[in-house]
Design a protein around this motif. Sequence first.
Motif, PDB file in Angstrom:
ATOM      1  N   GLY A  20      17.163 -45.456  30.657  1.00  0.00           N
ATOM      2  CA  GLY A  20      18.367 -46.023  31.251  1.00  0.00           C
ATOM      3  C   GLY A  20      18.571 -47.444  30.748  1.00  0.00           C
ATOM      4  O   GLY A  20      17.619 -48.190  30.545  1.00  0.00           O
ATOM      5  N   GLY A  21      19.842 -47.814  30.515  1.00  0.00           N
ATOM      6  CA  GLY A  21      20.125 -49.174  30.065  1.00  0.00           C
ATOM      7  C   GLY A  21      19.859 -49.376  28.589  1.00  0.00           C
ATOM      8  O   GLY A  21      19.775 -48.422  27.811  1.00  0.00           O
ATOM      9  N   SER A  22      19.687 -50.634  28.191  1.00  0.00           N
ATOM     10  CA  SER A  22      19.547 -50.987  26.773  1.00  0.00           C
ATOM     11  C   SER A  22      18.440 -52.020  26.589  1.00  0.00           C
ATOM     12  O   SER A  22      18.686 -53.154  26.164  1.00  0.00           O
ATOM     13  CB  SER A  22      20.872 -51.534  26.221  1.00  0.00           C
ATOM     14  OG  SER A  22      21.918 -50.603  26.378  1.00  0.00           O
ATOM     15  N   ALA A  23      17.239 -51.632  26.941  1.00  0.00           N
ATOM     16  CA  ALA A  23      16.100 -52.543  26.778  1.00  0.00           C
ATOM     17  C   ALA A  23      15.996 -53.003  25.330  1.00  0.00           C
ATOM     18  O   ALA A  23      16.272 -52.242  24.400  1.00  0.00           O
ATOM     19  CB  ALA A  23      14.819 -51.839  27.204  1.00  0.00           C
ATOM     20  N   GLU A  24      15.602 -54.255  25.144  1.00  0.00           N
ATOM     21  CA  GLU A  24      15.522 -54.820  23.803  1.00  0.00           C
ATOM     22  C   GLU A  24      14.194 -55.525  23.590  1.00  0.00           C
ATOM     23  O   GLU A  24      13.547 -55.988  24.536  1.00  0.00           O
ATOM     24  CB  GLU A  24      16.664 -55.808  23.565  1.00  0.00           C
ATOM     25  CG  GLU A  24      18.049 -55.185  23.553  1.00  0.00           C
ATOM     26  CD  GLU A  24      19.131 -56.200  23.225  1.00  0.00           C
ATOM     27  OE1 GLU A  24      18.811 -57.416  23.193  1.00  0.00           O
ATOM     28  OE2 GLU A  24      20.281 -55.791  22.996  1.00  0.00           O
ATOM     29  N   ILE A  25      13.823 -55.617  22.306  1.00  0.00           N
ATOM     30  CA  ILE A  25      12.658 -56.385  21.898  1.00  0.00           C
ATOM     31  C   ILE A  25      13.134 -57.678  21.245  1.00  0.00           C
ATOM     32  O   ILE A  25      14.008 -57.654  20.370  1.00  0.00           O
ATOM     33  CB  ILE A  25      11.794 -55.599  20.892  1.00  0.00           C
ATOM     34  CG1 ILE A  25      11.267 -54.304  21.519  1.00  0.00           C
ATOM     35  CG2 ILE A  25      10.645 -56.464  20.384  1.00  0.00           C
ATOM     36  CD1 ILE A  25      10.282 -54.507  22.634  1.00  0.00           C
ATOM     37  N   ASP A  40      17.306 -52.241  33.118  1.00  0.00           N
ATOM     38  CA  ASP A  40      16.918 -51.190  32.177  1.00  0.00           C
ATOM     39  C   ASP A  40      15.742 -50.377  32.711  1.00  0.00           C
ATOM     40  O   ASP A  40      15.004 -50.808  33.608  1.00  0.00           O
ATOM     41  CB  ASP A  40      16.516 -51.806  30.835  1.00  0.00           C
ATOM     42  CG  ASP A  40      17.611 -52.666  30.243  1.00  0.00           C
ATOM     43  OD1 ASP A  40      18.771 -52.209  30.250  1.00  0.00           O
ATOM     44  OD2 ASP A  40      17.313 -53.786  29.786  1.00  0.00           O
ATOM     45  N   ARG A  41      15.578 -49.193  32.104  1.00  0.00           N
ATOM     46  CA  ARG A  41      14.421 -48.346  32.378  1.00  0.00           C
ATOM     47  C   ARG A  41      13.846 -47.852  31.062  1.00  0.00           C
ATOM     48  O   ARG A  41      14.599 -47.432  30.173  1.00  0.00           O
ATOM     49  CB  ARG A  41      14.814 -47.129  33.235  1.00  0.00           C
ATOM     50  CG  ARG A  41      15.200 -47.463  34.659  1.00  0.00           C
ATOM     51  CD  ARG A  41      15.542 -46.209  35.460  1.00  0.00           C
ATOM     52  NE  ARG A  41      16.851 -45.672  35.116  1.00  0.00           N
ATOM     53  CZ  ARG A  41      17.104 -44.409  34.830  1.00  0.00           C
ATOM     54  NH1 ARG A  41      16.124 -43.523  34.790  1.00  0.00           N
ATOM     55  NH2 ARG A  41      18.328 -44.015  34.561  1.00  0.00           N
ATOM     56  N   ILE A  42      12.525 -47.895  30.909  1.00  0.00           N
ATOM     57  CA  ILE A  42      11.878 -47.280  29.753  1.00  0.00           C
ATOM     58  C   ILE A  42      10.700 -46.449  30.239  1.00  0.00           C
ATOM     59  O   ILE A  42      10.053 -46.787  31.234  1.00  0.00           O
ATOM     60  CB  ILE A  42      11.395 -48.313  28.718  1.00  0.00           C
ATOM     61  CG1 ILE A  42      10.215 -49.140  29.259  1.00  0.00           C
ATOM     62  CG2 ILE A  42      12.524 -49.226  28.274  1.00  0.00           C
ATOM     63  CD1 ILE A  42       9.491 -49.942  28.194  1.00  0.00           C
ATOM     64  N   THR A  43      10.437 -45.335  29.558  1.00  0.00           N
ATOM     65  CA  THR A  43       9.265 -44.527  29.876  1.00  0.00           C
ATOM     66  C   THR A  43       8.225 -44.700  28.782  1.00  0.00           C
ATOM     67  O   THR A  43       8.530 -45.003  27.629  1.00  0.00           O
ATOM     68  CB  THR A  43       9.619 -43.037  30.005  1.00  0.00           C
ATOM     69  OG1 THR A  43      10.224 -42.576  28.777  1.00  0.00           O
ATOM     70  CG2 THR A  43      10.571 -42.805  31.161  1.00  0.00           C
ATOM     71  N   ILE A  44       6.979 -44.478  29.165  1.00  0.00           N
ATOM     72  CA  ILE A  44       5.840 -44.593  28.254  1.00  0.00           C
ATOM     73  C   ILE A  44       5.035 -43.306  28.346  1.00  0.00           C
ATOM     74  O   ILE A  44       4.483 -42.980  29.405  1.00  0.00           O
ATOM     75  CB  ILE A  44       4.940 -45.787  28.631  1.00  0.00           C
ATOM     76  CG1 ILE A  44       5.755 -47.074  28.728  1.00  0.00           C
ATOM     77  CG2 ILE A  44       3.800 -45.947  27.629  1.00  0.00           C
ATOM     78  CD1 ILE A  44       4.971 -48.244  29.301  1.00  0.00           C
ATOM     79  N   GLY A  45       5.017 -42.540  27.264  1.00  0.00           N
ATOM     80  CA  GLY A  45       4.174 -41.347  27.212  1.00  0.00           C
ATOM     81  C   GLY A  45       4.774 -40.094  27.793  1.00  0.00           C
ATOM     82  O   GLY A  45       4.036 -39.162  28.139  1.00  0.00           O
TER      83      GLY A  45
END
Length: 573
Positions: free
Chosen positions: A376-381, A393-398
């Motif tokens: 979800g959203g637009s996470a950035e580095i 934002d939301r990010i999943t790992i694995g």
Amino acid sequence: MNNTIKIPSCLLLTAILAGCGEESSINVKEAPLPPIQGVFVDSPVTGLTYNSPSVTNGVTTADGQFDYYRGEAVDFSIGALTFPTVAAANVLTPLAVFSTDTVFHPAVINSLRLLQSLDVDGDPSNGITISAQAAQAAQMTLGEGQTVTDYFSSDEFEANVNAWLADAGSVNSSLIPADQAIVHFVDFIFEQYNSTQPLAFNTADFSGTLYNPLVQGSEATIAQLILTPVDEANLSGTFSQVVDGSETVTGSYAFLFGNRVLALTSGEGESATTEYIISRSHNTVNNSYSVCATSDVSALATLVLTCDSNDDAKNNILVFSEQQAQEELIKLNDLAEQAGLALIEEFDTDTETFFSSSYKSLSAEQGSGPLYFKSGGSAEIDDVAGQLILEGDRITIGNTLPGKESTAADNSGVGIYNLSEGFTLSFDVIAHNGAGGLSLYVDNNTASQSNSVHGGASKFYGKDINETTTPAGKRFSYTYIPGEDVNTGADLTHVDARGILNPDIKNSYFQIRTDSAAMMVIDNLTIETVATDVPDVDPPVEGEIPTVELPITTDFTALTADIFSVDHQKIID
């Protein structure tokens, strides 16, 4: 009195056209917009049949071209052998067809072998031509529950195709080797589209002295590599290696495999040897490369795949300054202290690479998907500072099924971590805006804590972001002890208790979420698990590209997603 009624000419003309006392309408039919020309390439592929909402039984031209309209999906086929449906685009390759970013996906490899093997003259460098005879000979029978991607990925694919390939009008009677097909494709898209491979070296930096901190035996040391390019492109030239101040090897160098490989060749004739330096990861913060080095005589594509299949040891580094080399030397000596962690993430890359399988993948299995996914959203580095920025934002790992939303009805795990015996998740809080909240989940890729096999316990952490809970400049850490409540610990009856994690789930993943009011910057994420054995996860089911019947009528008031997404399809339905 002379009364004159003046009628505007536009109304008079309308009356004449309409006639007297009759209703009439004028239909103006505009010419349809011309279709867009796309091209299907391994090399340009001639003779592929394609079908779309606007084209029936089209055939790609001598330049590999096909017609389409924006927003359409296209089906390509060779007789009875079909490819997965793909969203039309200016340039399509087997990477897009099989929805992957790696040329080493088994289905991509087999499709490259197939297309090049069907080429009438057997020379894909001048284009690939598939004859009408091939369409008549081609066969494909899917097993029960088998998808097209499964078919192309299967161990039986070669035998299935070889059974009819001799009758397909090509000079080849069996599929060409995988290495040959991969290298041709990689070279073609690099030469024609300047498309480098993921994690490719930036050749502009490869001139003069390079420093090579590496582990040799039980010690870390720094070697030097001096490159002298033949031209400004820096793609080839001469080299010398310096160890302990003495020149040890000289020869010629060239970048290969879409600039992913630096080949150092010394000696001449039969005595010539080549060392291949393969980029494994790129740290964009300090512009350093973790590399694999090998003098193996295996085919080039196999060497790259072997490098990718192994964990990034980060014990062989290329940098461009002596100061950075000394800093890397210190890191090499500290590697042993991090051996027990399930994940170490420093975010020293760019956004696109971070969310790709070429950076970190779900497993060592060939063609495995990316470890990180935007749920979800637009996470950035921040590729200068090497930090993850989360703003609503939301990010999943694995998560091995990132495109499928978790639900309360789930009864199994689809992740790569065994959390059943406990875990610790920690990271450095670099900055925040002091607003909104931070939520951490297990086996839940939605914004609702109940959508998980663990029920409400899936949201194991959820608090406001402020200087008390997540102070900037400090390290955040959460540890779960099996049998305890995820929120209140040993007090299982506390009013704020959420429950315990299901101990039967041994395939888990994480989700990190900041709500819409929050902004948080983090770095140096680590995950430590007590259990180390992780059962295999059932392979994902191939998804379908959503299609929308035209015309569409919508006011977009409920729309929060891309109009070509599954979420938008749900709204239309």
